[in-house]
Design a protein around this motif. Sequence first.
Motif, mmCIF file in Angstrom:
data_model
loop_
_atom_site.group_PDB
_atom_site.id
_atom_site.type_symbol
_atom_site.label_atom_id
_atom_site.label_comp_id
_atom_site.label_asym_id
_atom_site.label_seq_id
_atom_site.Cartn_x
_atom_site.Cartn_y
_atom_site.Cartn_z
ATOM 1 N N ILE A 1 21.315 16.360 105.696
ATOM 2 C CA ILE A 1 22.311 15.587 104.950
ATOM 3 C C ILE A 1 22.960 16.469 103.890
ATOM 4 N N TRP B 1 25.073 14.511 115.822
ATOM 5 C CA TRP B 1 25.850 14.170 114.628
ATOM 6 C C TRP B 1 25.972 12.657 114.558
ATOM 7 N N LYS B 2 25.521 12.082 113.435
ATOM 8 C CA LYS B 2 25.572 10.644 113.231
ATOM 9 C C LYS B 2 26.691 10.316 112.242
ATOM 10 N N SER C 1 20.914 14.546 113.006
ATOM 11 C CA SER C 1 19.693 13.794 113.259
ATOM 12 C C SER C 1 18.932 14.356 114.460
ATOM 13 N N TYR D 1 25.713 12.696 109.160
ATOM 14 C CA TYR D 1 24.604 13.626 108.986
ATOM 15 C C TYR D 1 24.069 14.022 110.355
ATOM 16 N N TRP E 1 19.723 17.862 118.669
ATOM 17 C CA TRP E 1 20.250 17.340 117.415
ATOM 18 C C TRP E 1 21.557 16.603 117.716
ATOM 19 N N TRP F 1 12.179 8.735 102.071
ATOM 20 C CA TRP F 1 11.900 9.824 103.013
ATOM 21 C C TRP F 1 11.417 11.018 102.203
ATOM 22 N N ASP G 1 10.919 12.198 112.426
ATOM 23 C CA ASP G 1 12.377 12.176 112.417
ATOM 24 C C ASP G 1 12.851 13.176 111.372
ATOM 25 N N HIS H 1 16.461 14.614 109.428
ATOM 26 C CA HIS H 1 17.890 14.467 109.166
ATOM 27 C C HIS H 1 18.353 15.602 108.262
ATOM 28 N N HIS I 1 16.565 7.912 101.048
ATOM 29 C CA HIS I 1 17.523 8.451 102.007
ATOM 30 C C HIS I 1 18.919 7.971 101.597
ATOM 31 N N GLU J 1 15.381 12.981 116.183
ATOM 32 C CA GLU J 1 14.422 11.894 116.014
ATOM 33 C C GLU J 1 13.443 11.790 117.184
#
Length: 226
Positions: free
Chosen positions: A104, A38-39, A57, A55, A36, A163, A100, A102, A156, A59
């Motif tokens: 959030i 962090w974006k 992620s 968030y 995982w 999503w 994918d 996420h 999203h 993927e």
Amino acid sequence: MAKELTWDGTLSPNEFQKAAKAFVQKWKGCISMPAWAWKPFTRLPYTLTHDEGGYLSLEIVYKHVAEEEGYPLESSALAEEVADAATLVLDCDTETHLYDFHIIYSASYRVPILYFRGYNIGGQPLDWSTIKEDLPLSSVKMLDESRWTFITKEEHPYLKRPWFTLHPCGTGDWMKLLFLDKVASVGRAACIPNYVLSWLSMVGQAVGLKVPLDLLTEDEHLPVNS
């Protein structure tokens, strides 16, 4: 301490970021699992979106679907190597689905929400009926029977594309119960680093996404995957 005992199981935006980054650090120790990340996301000054800094992620999680019999998207599937789609060699008897995920923060519910999408090797999105066939039977049963666990399709918040998402109703209530004893004994702040991990160990089961057992056994307050 009396104030902490009234904690409703939700997180502030800053607490979510702390919990998310602690989750990433814990997950780094799982060399058998895709990582995982962090974006970070910078809000544009003229937008009104509820940006909370980013968030989580995960993927390009892939699974092979046999023509005659599907394989569940469980930890065994997630433990496979995350492959570059351009170099993935497909067996003639299988179809490849990629996923994918996420995590959030929801400003409305003040809890994490799991967003996910599935698509084939050509990038075409999977509909819910196809995704449901990829899930373990136990997950499908959970989705069919639980009034607290259901899937919706929403935009999203960051990518502005549709999503699937696991609805967060009831999340604060059962997170409050999960950490009730720990909050009483050591305080709310001590629970934050394990919040996302313990949350995912429960909600992830609804879509066949499991947490490695070695992470769950590090803290007695984390529920073990069934």
